[in-house]
Write a protein that holds these residues in place. Sequence first.
Motif, short mmCIF file in Angstrom:
data_model
loop_
_atom_site.label_atom_id
_atom_site.label_comp_id
_atom_site.label_asym_id
_atom_site.label_seq_id
_atom_site.Cartn_x
_atom_site.Cartn_y
_atom_site.Cartn_z
N ASN A 55 -56.43 -7.34 40.42
CA ASN A 55 -55.99 -5.96 40.73
C ASN A 55 -56.62 -5.51 42.03
O ASN A 55 -55.92 -4.79 42.75
CB ASN A 55 -56.54 -4.99 39.47
N TYR A 56 -57.71 -6.03 42.38
CA TYR A 56 -58.44 -5.25 43.39
C TYR A 56 -58.21 -6.42 44.56
O TYR A 56 -57.64 -5.71 45.67
CB TYR A 56 -60.12 -5.76 43.41
N ASN A 58 -55.11 -7.32 44.79
CA ASN A 58 -53.74 -6.91 45.03
C ASN A 58 -53.67 -5.43 46.01
O ASN A 58 -53.30 -5.38 47.00
CB ASN A 58 -52.81 -6.34 43.85
N THR A 59 -54.66 -4.65 45.50
CA THR A 59 -55.23 -3.54 46.16
C THR A 59 -55.28 -3.89 47.74
O THR A 59 -55.07 -3.10 48.84
CB THR A 59 -56.26 -2.66 45.71
N GLU A 60 -56.19 -4.89 48.11
CA GLU A 60 -56.83 -5.18 49.24
C GLU A 60 -55.59 -6.08 49.86
O GLU A 60 -55.79 -6.79 51.08
CB GLU A 60 -57.94 -6.10 49.27
#
Length: 166
Positions: A55-56, A58-60
């Motif tokens: 998830n992180y 993907n955020t980045e």
Amino acid sequence: MLSDKNQYLKVRKGVLLTDKLDFVISKIDEYFKDYPREVVSGLRTKENQLRIIINYANTEHLPVMFCQHDFDLKQDGIYIWECTWQKLLDKGYKINPPNTAVYNSRTIYMSTHIVPGNAFDIGSPAQLERDNIAGIINFVMAKEPGLIQSFTEEPKNGCFHINIKV
Ligand SMILES: [Zn+2]
């Protein structure tokens, strides 16, 4: 669960707890009387931990060439998720790996949330909230020395991480 009766430190729906986590969270409820908060994470599996990394990433907008079930998968001697996880640490994320791994020649142990599960997080997006929680937890540690081992603030994750005594 004992913490179902909590009035101030409520456990978010879907968060898994061990009996020990449940016990500690129920014992410290009253200390949050003037400052109600929410437990946003407890016991996790290795899949859960890798999901968080995905998830992180993907955020980045980091490339992710694995899925949450690949926590034990190695390629050329390193975990398939290791580079992505290291890049997140480079960016200031504070996240432990699903298996013990190396970052900048330092050994980083797998998350204390993972089975047996001796950690929980209290949601706190803002610095002031984390300062207040630190004050409360320091007070708890002084009054009831058997419950909490240590804590760390995780600004990037918007939470306050607490390790319980085992
Ligand atoms: Zn945590």
